[in-house]
Design a protein around this motif. Sequence first.
Motif, PDB file in Angstrom:
ATOM      1  N   GLN A 113       0.839  -1.194   0.000  1.00  0.00           N
ATOM      2  CA  GLN A 113       0.000   0.000   0.000  1.00  0.00           C
ATOM      3  C   GLN A 113       0.879   1.250   0.000  1.00  0.00           C
ATOM      4  O   GLN A 113       2.014   1.219   0.461  1.00  0.00           O
ATOM      5  CB  GLN A 113      -0.917  -0.006   1.217  1.00  0.00           C
ATOM      6  CG  GLN A 113      -1.999  -1.070   1.173  1.00  0.00           C
ATOM      7  CD  GLN A 113      -2.872  -1.053   2.408  1.00  0.00           C
ATOM      8  OE1 GLN A 113      -2.644  -0.291   3.344  1.00  0.00           O
ATOM      9  NE2 GLN A 113      -3.887  -1.917   2.414  1.00  0.00           N
ATOM     10  N   PRO A 114       0.357   2.384  -0.505  1.00  0.00           N
ATOM     11  CA  PRO A 114       1.184   3.606  -0.620  1.00  0.00           C
ATOM     12  C   PRO A 114       1.853   4.024   0.683  1.00  0.00           C
ATOM     13  O   PRO A 114       3.002   4.485   0.659  1.00  0.00           O
ATOM     14  CB  PRO A 114       0.182   4.655  -1.107  1.00  0.00           C
ATOM     15  CG  PRO A 114      -0.859   3.873  -1.838  1.00  0.00           C
ATOM     16  CD  PRO A 114      -0.974   2.570  -1.109  1.00  0.00           C
ATOM     17  N   LEU A 115       1.170   3.865   1.821  1.00  0.00           N
ATOM     18  CA  LEU A 115       1.748   4.287   3.098  1.00  0.00           C
ATOM     19  C   LEU A 115       3.028   3.529   3.399  1.00  0.00           C
ATOM     20  O   LEU A 115       4.084   4.131   3.637  1.00  0.00           O
ATOM     21  CB  LEU A 115       0.730   4.083   4.221  1.00  0.00           C
ATOM     22  CG  LEU A 115       1.248   4.338   5.644  1.00  0.00           C
ATOM     23  CD1 LEU A 115       1.680   5.786   5.817  1.00  0.00           C
ATOM     24  CD2 LEU A 115       0.196   3.947   6.670  1.00  0.00           C
ATOM     25  N   TYR A 116       2.952   2.205   3.374  1.00  0.00           N
ATOM     26  CA  TYR A 116       4.113   1.385   3.715  1.00  0.00           C
ATOM     27  C   TYR A 116       5.134   1.365   2.578  1.00  0.00           C
ATOM     28  O   TYR A 116       6.339   1.299   2.840  1.00  0.00           O
ATOM     29  CB  TYR A 116       3.660  -0.038   4.062  1.00  0.00           C
ATOM     30  CG  TYR A 116       2.694  -0.069   5.220  1.00  0.00           C
ATOM     31  CD1 TYR A 116       3.136   0.146   6.523  1.00  0.00           C
ATOM     32  CD2 TYR A 116       1.338  -0.292   5.012  1.00  0.00           C
ATOM     33  CE1 TYR A 116       2.259   0.134   7.586  1.00  0.00           C
ATOM     34  CE2 TYR A 116       0.450  -0.311   6.072  1.00  0.00           C
ATOM     35  CZ  TYR A 116       0.907  -0.095   7.358  1.00  0.00           C
ATOM     36  OH  TYR A 116       0.034  -0.096   8.419  1.00  0.00           O
ATOM     37  N   LEU A 117       4.654   1.411   1.349  1.00  0.00           N
ATOM     38  CA  LEU A 117       5.591   1.445   0.223  1.00  0.00           C
ATOM     39  C   LEU A 117       6.401   2.729   0.245  1.00  0.00           C
ATOM     40  O   LEU A 117       7.603   2.725  -0.063  1.00  0.00           O
ATOM     41  CB  LEU A 117       4.826   1.314  -1.086  1.00  0.00           C
ATOM     42  CG  LEU A 117       5.668   1.035  -2.343  1.00  0.00           C
ATOM     43  CD1 LEU A 117       6.414  -0.275  -2.191  1.00  0.00           C
ATOM     44  CD2 LEU A 117       4.770   1.016  -3.574  1.00  0.00           C
ATOM     45  N   LYS A 120      11.491   5.368   1.181  1.00  0.00           N
ATOM     46  CA  LYS A 120      12.270   6.343   1.942  1.00  0.00           C
ATOM     47  C   LYS A 120      13.437   5.658   2.655  1.00  0.00           C
ATOM     48  O   LYS A 120      14.541   6.203   2.720  1.00  0.00           O
ATOM     49  CB  LYS A 120      11.378   7.051   2.960  1.00  0.00           C
ATOM     50  CG  LYS A 120      12.123   8.050   3.819  1.00  0.00           C
ATOM     51  CD  LYS A 120      11.229   8.665   4.880  1.00  0.00           C
ATOM     52  CE  LYS A 120      12.023   9.607   5.768  1.00  0.00           C
ATOM     53  NZ  LYS A 120      11.188  10.226   6.823  1.00  0.00           N
ATOM     54  N   SER A 121      13.199   4.458   3.188  1.00  0.00           N
ATOM     55  CA  SER A 121      14.270   3.717   3.857  1.00  0.00           C
ATOM     56  C   SER A 121      15.378   3.371   2.878  1.00  0.00           C
ATOM     57  O   SER A 121      16.569   3.465   3.207  1.00  0.00           O
ATOM     58  CB  SER A 121      13.704   2.444   4.494  1.00  0.00           C
ATOM     59  OG  SER A 121      12.699   2.746   5.441  1.00  0.00           O
ATOM     60  N   SER A 139      10.931  10.683  10.524  1.00  0.00           N
ATOM     61  CA  SER A 139      12.234  10.107  10.190  1.00  0.00           C
ATOM     62  C   SER A 139      12.291   8.607  10.443  1.00  0.00           C
ATOM     63  O   SER A 139      13.374   8.023  10.450  1.00  0.00           O
ATOM     64  CB  SER A 139      13.337  10.807  10.997  1.00  0.00           C
ATOM     65  OG  SER A 139      13.280  12.195  10.826  1.00  0.00           O
ATOM     66  N   GLN A 140      11.141   7.981  10.661  1.00  0.00           N
ATOM     67  CA  GLN A 140      11.128   6.560  10.946  1.00  0.00           C
ATOM     68  C   GLN A 140      11.363   5.743   9.678  1.00  0.00           C
ATOM     69  O   GLN A 140      10.893   6.110   8.596  1.00  0.00           O
ATOM     70  CB  GLN A 140       9.795   6.158  11.586  1.00  0.00           C
ATOM     71  CG  GLN A 140       9.509   6.895  12.889  1.00  0.00           C
ATOM     72  CD  GLN A 140      10.543   6.613  13.952  1.00  0.00           C
ATOM     73  OE1 GLN A 140      10.606   5.516  14.484  1.00  0.00           O
ATOM     74  NE2 GLN A 140      11.376   7.580  14.254  1.00  0.00           N
ATOM     75  N   MET A 141      12.067   4.632   9.835  1.00  0.00           N
ATOM     76  CA  MET A 141      12.361   3.755   8.714  1.00  0.00           C
ATOM     77  C   MET A 141      11.547   2.481   8.832  1.00  0.00           C
ATOM     78  O   MET A 141      10.807   2.271   9.799  1.00  0.00           O
ATOM     79  CB  MET A 141      13.864   3.484   8.653  1.00  0.00           C
ATOM     80  CG  MET A 141      14.681   4.741   8.373  1.00  0.00           C
ATOM     81  SD  MET A 141      16.463   4.476   8.377  1.00  0.00           S
ATOM     82  CE  MET A 141      16.666   3.359   6.975  1.00  0.00           C
ATOM     83  N   ILE A 142      11.692   1.597   7.850  1.00  0.00           N
ATOM     84  CA  ILE A 142      10.841   0.422   7.778  1.00  0.00           C
ATOM     85  C   ILE A 142      11.041  -0.496   8.989  1.00  0.00           C
ATOM     86  O   ILE A 142      10.098  -1.151   9.442  1.00  0.00           O
ATOM     87  CB  ILE A 142      11.100  -0.337   6.452  1.00  0.00           C
ATOM     88  CG1 ILE A 142      10.049  -1.420   6.226  1.00  0.00           C
ATOM     89  CG2 ILE A 142      12.504  -0.909   6.428  1.00  0.00           C
ATOM     90  CD1 ILE A 142       8.649  -0.858   6.013  1.00  0.00           C
TER      91      ILE A 142
END
Length: 295
Positions: free
Chosen positions: A53-57, A62-63, A243-246
């Motif tokens: 989904q766009p949010l997690y993708l 970004k990560s 600034s959170q990553m996967i």
Amino acid sequence: MAFLATALPPIVWVVVFFLAPLAIVWAYSFGQNAGLTEVDISGTFANYLRALQPLYLGIFVKSIFVAGVTTLLCLIVGFPVALAIVFASERWRPWMLLLVMLPFWTNLLIRTYALIAVLRTEGYANFTLEWFWNNASWLMTLVGLQPLGDFTPLQLLYNNFAVVVGLVYVHLPFMVLPLYAALDRLDKSLIEASLDLGAGHLRTLWSIVVPLALPGIISGIIITFVPALGAYLTPDLLGGPDSQMIANVIERQFKKANDWPFGAALSFLLMYATFAAIALRAYFSRGKPAEGHGV
């Protein structure tokens, strides 16, 4: 028989404590919650579809971007450092290598908190900038110019800048050591021949040193990029809400959200990315020994 008796305990250890838990988490990625502590492994791909989904993708992309910037900065900084170690005298080379590996002797959590002390609003970085600011203001007053005014501390912490700085700080040795190993095997007579034939230092660097060190460069990129992509502690302590990553998202799925199947799917997307990086490393490295032998 002796070989089997020697190899069996490590093999059993790897299977029981590494492959088996990994297989369980992989199976969870095809399941769904059936209660507070139960997971029904139904073979569904819903968790992977949700991860796209766009949010997690977007977080995943970004990560990758942050890990790529980190790897690039480590390469830019690490290559000259590795060159300096290779061309250092025999007396100083062990000490320079020791300085590169010294951070591994300290826990990552302690090193991260030390970086917080440097980057925070009242940290050492802002103290240093304030000292230069005040002295520049004093000099301007001394020559009859208008002073600069009060110093405003920079926001160096809890943002993407702090995350990248922290990741470079943590992963720089992973880049320097493979580069050093590759550069140390170079035939230095080729560099001397290039310089004697009229090539400048920069042309020798790009035409001789970099191509011969390419396997070490690729190894350093992969060894740096993969752990930077899965970094959790550094973004959690140095980054802000944006600034959170996967890896931070995965941690929340296993803890706060209690959604182990979705967390497992996100985890194995990172695993698949790692396999892709290893496959690229194998692709770009094929034929290298044969070409080197032909030379």
